[in-house]
Design a protein around this motif. Structure first.
Motif, mmCIF file in Angstrom:
data_model
loop_
_atom_site.group_PDB
_atom_site.id
_atom_site.type_symbol
_atom_site.label_atom_id
_atom_site.label_comp_id
_atom_site.label_asym_id
_atom_site.label_seq_id
_atom_site.Cartn_x
_atom_site.Cartn_y
_atom_site.Cartn_z
ATOM 1 N N ASP A 82 -0.396 -5.311 21.231
ATOM 2 C CA ASP A 82 -0.402 -3.691 21.706
ATOM 3 C C ASP A 82 0.419 -3.735 22.820
ATOM 4 O O ASP A 82 0.804 -2.462 23.284
ATOM 5 C CB ASP A 82 -1.938 -3.333 22.238
ATOM 6 C CG ASP A 82 -2.759 -2.959 20.979
ATOM 7 O OD1 ASP A 82 -2.440 -2.900 19.848
ATOM 8 O OD2 ASP A 82 -3.965 -3.000 21.101
ATOM 9 N N ASN A 103 6.821 -2.940 23.694
ATOM 10 C CA ASN A 103 7.244 -2.122 22.677
ATOM 11 C C ASN A 103 7.962 -0.877 23.072
ATOM 12 O O ASN A 103 8.449 -0.165 21.959
ATOM 13 C CB ASN A 103 6.304 -2.008 21.696
ATOM 14 C CG ASN A 103 4.941 -1.243 22.192
ATOM 15 O OD1 ASN A 103 5.153 -0.030 22.595
ATOM 16 N ND2 ASN A 103 4.013 -1.785 22.019
ATOM 17 N N ASP A 124 11.719 -2.468 16.401
ATOM 18 C CA ASP A 124 11.629 -1.963 15.224
ATOM 19 C C ASP A 124 12.654 -2.121 14.323
ATOM 20 O O ASP A 124 13.619 -1.151 14.889
ATOM 21 C CB ASP A 124 10.845 -0.565 15.319
ATOM 22 C CG ASP A 124 10.385 -0.106 14.220
ATOM 23 O OD1 ASP A 124 9.031 0.294 14.145
ATOM 24 O OD2 ASP A 124 11.049 0.262 13.311
ATOM 25 N N MET A 127 10.307 -0.267 10.318
ATOM 26 C CA MET A 127 8.723 0.246 9.760
ATOM 27 C C MET A 127 8.492 1.503 10.600
ATOM 28 O O MET A 127 7.569 2.195 9.893
ATOM 29 C CB MET A 127 8.020 -1.107 10.091
ATOM 30 C CG MET A 127 6.526 -0.787 9.514
ATOM 31 S SD MET A 127 5.589 -2.105 9.828
ATOM 32 C CE MET A 127 4.486 -1.795 8.671
ATOM 33 N N ASN A 128 9.085 1.884 11.909
ATOM 34 C CA ASN A 128 8.751 3.134 12.272
ATOM 35 C C ASN A 128 7.332 3.087 12.775
ATOM 36 O O ASN A 128 6.701 3.812 12.504
ATOM 37 C CB ASN A 128 9.352 4.279 11.652
ATOM 38 C CG ASN A 128 10.658 4.431 11.732
ATOM 39 O OD1 ASN A 128 11.130 4.635 13.029
ATOM 40 N ND2 ASN A 128 11.406 5.097 10.727
ATOM 41 N N ARG A 129 6.759 2.108 13.293
ATOM 42 C CA ARG A 129 5.547 2.102 13.683
ATOM 43 C C ARG A 129 5.497 1.547 15.144
ATOM 44 O O ARG A 129 4.698 2.103 15.983
ATOM 45 C CB ARG A 129 4.732 0.667 12.908
ATOM 46 C CG ARG A 129 3.407 0.885 12.976
ATOM 47 C CD ARG A 129 2.675 -0.091 11.995
ATOM 48 N NE ARG A 129 2.926 -1.548 12.258
ATOM 49 C CZ ARG A 129 2.105 -2.440 11.879
ATOM 50 N NH1 ARG A 129 1.228 -2.215 10.893
ATOM 51 N NH2 ARG A 129 2.338 -3.981 12.286
ATOM 52 N N ILE A 130 6.149 0.506 15.719
ATOM 53 C CA ILE A 130 6.002 0.137 17.115
ATOM 54 C C ILE A 130 7.083 -0.486 17.403
ATOM 55 O O ILE A 130 7.719 -1.486 16.495
ATOM 56 C CB ILE A 130 4.599 -0.746 17.261
ATOM 57 C CG1 ILE A 130 4.320 -0.607 18.889
ATOM 58 C CG2 ILE A 130 4.644 -2.048 16.778
ATOM 59 C CD1 ILE A 130 2.887 -1.346 18.990
ATOM 60 N N HIS A 150 8.690 -6.819 12.434
ATOM 61 C CA HIS A 150 7.791 -6.947 11.272
ATOM 62 C C HIS A 150 8.400 -6.187 10.131
ATOM 63 O O HIS A 150 9.078 -4.982 9.988
ATOM 64 C CB HIS A 150 6.649 -6.258 11.881
ATOM 65 C CG HIS A 150 5.337 -6.374 11.166
ATOM 66 N ND1 HIS A 150 4.970 -7.698 10.817
ATOM 67 C CD2 HIS A 150 4.373 -5.535 10.676
ATOM 68 C CE1 HIS A 150 4.027 -7.465 10.029
ATOM 69 N NE2 HIS A 150 3.490 -6.415 10.071
ATOM 70 N N ALA A 152 8.238 -4.414 6.480
ATOM 71 C CA ALA A 152 7.559 -3.237 6.094
ATOM 72 C C ALA A 152 6.852 -3.561 4.524
ATOM 73 O O ALA A 152 5.952 -3.090 3.866
ATOM 74 C CB ALA A 152 8.211 -1.868 6.103
#
Ligand SMILES: *Cc1c(COP(=O)(O)O)cnc(C)c1O
Length: 345
Positions: A82, A103, A124, A127-130, A150, A152
């Motif tokens: 996080d 992040n 990133d 993945m377009n997450r974090i 990370h 995807a």
């Protein structure tokens, strides 16, 4: 006191999977033990993996990191995915000697303004997450120890996005010479040597699932969910079993009522395709999953109250059980509720 449903965890099998991933990738394995070690118990899992040589762990939440630090003592490095998030986070992270995976620029600023210290940066790569976009990657900053990204689609080896992400990561990390690079999750460990970078960051394969969501000979089953039969009863043709007449017998049958339901983590979505291993064979669940019990067809089997059914484990592989429930192994494992005790072998 014994419990009627138990999640047994084979720590030797966990250790074998750790060594398999180490051999396969040729780089240090830094286990992900978020969500209480994917439901298996982060403390026991991490302690065993330390015996195998693990020195760095990843968890998702700050609160998980605080508990993990208590469990593993001062030595291992613990990264919080996080990042530096929420009021009081910098102080709480420092108090438990946790490292944030920063992040976004505001997190980097918050961490550095509060005094900084060892941390990681998440980039990133699609993945377009974090994480920060590669084109927004910051200058190297004090305390930056690790840079990560990370995948995807790591469970789909032929998906071209894997290589695109890998190449973007290789390029973006050139900006951080000497900083450790962490890229591959479980699936990524199986994509080839150029996906390994400096460390790999697997979760699910350590816990017994195959890298593509299907059983794989190279990965040993780790978790077994065993449930007691409470009662075996005769059901006549035309009678129904459970709520809403979810199953109606078309012939006389023997039905075992087993002591785990959705409040133990037997997902309701198991019906109508759920199966368990019982009496040496695979047998269907019948009707609806209730809060505390499931029904299983044991017609013709020599089983009785006190015998057990295996919901997943070495005979009913986790990935197959997950597929039958229309989900993935991750969700099956993290759904096993606290009222099911974990037993370590
Ligand atoms: C959960 C997670 C992992 C581990 O993924 P697996 O597919 O379980 O191996 C690795 N990295 C990040 C950022 C994660 O969120």
């Amino acid at each position: 006191m014994t419990a009627p449903a138990v999640l047994s965890v084979d720590l030797d099998a966990l250790a074998r999977n750790y060594r398999t991933l180490e051999r396969l990738t040729g780089v240090p394995v830094t286990p992900v033990v978020k969500a209480d070690g994917y439901g298996l118990g982060a403390a026991a899992v991490a302690r065993r993996l330390m015996l195998e040589g693990a020195r760095t762990f990843f968890i998702a939440r700050l609160s998980e990191g605080v508990l993990l630090r208590q469990a593993v003592g001062p030595e291992p490095v613990i990264y919080v995915l996080d990042g530096c998030h929420g009021e009081g986070a910098p102080a709480a992270l420092r108090a438990a000697d946790l490292r944030p995976v920063l992040n976004q620029p505001t997190q980097i600023t918050a961490w550095l303004d509060s005094g900084g210290g060892p941390s990681a940066l998440q980039i990133d790569t699609g993945m377009n997450r974090i994480g920060v976009r590669p084109e927004d990657a910051p200058e190297p900053f004090a305390g930056l120890e690790l840079v990560m990204s990370h995948l995807a689609c790591a469970d789909e080896p032929d998906q071209p996005m894997n290589r695109r992400q890998r190449d973007l990561f290789a390029q973006a990390t050139q900006r951080y010479p000497g900083v450790t690079r962490s890229f591959a999750n479980s699936g990524g460990c199986f994509l080839g040597p150029d996906f390994a970078f400096d460390q790999v960051r697997p979760g699910i394969c350590l816990y017994g699932s195959g890298p593509t969501g299907r059983p794989d000979d190279r990965i040993a089953p780790v978790a077994t969910l065993l449930v007691d039969i409470l009662q075996v009863r005769d059901v006549l043709a035309g009678e129904s079993v459970g709520y809403s007449r979810g199953f109606v017998a078309d012939r006389p049958m023997q039905v075992a009522t087993c002591a785990a339901g959705y409040a133990d983590g037997i997902l309701r979505r198991y019906s109508p395709d759920g199966q368990v291993w019982v009496g040496g064979e695979m047998r269907p669940m019948l009707g609806r999953v209730s809060m505390d019990v499931i029904a299983v067809d044991v017609t013709g089997l020599d089983v009785t109250a006190g015998d057990q059914v295996e919901v997943f484990g070495p005979n009913r592989l986790l990935d197959d059980a997950a597929a039958a429930a229309g989900t993935i192994s991750y969700e099956l494992l993290t759904s096993v509720m606290p009222r099911v005790p974990r037993r370590y072998l």
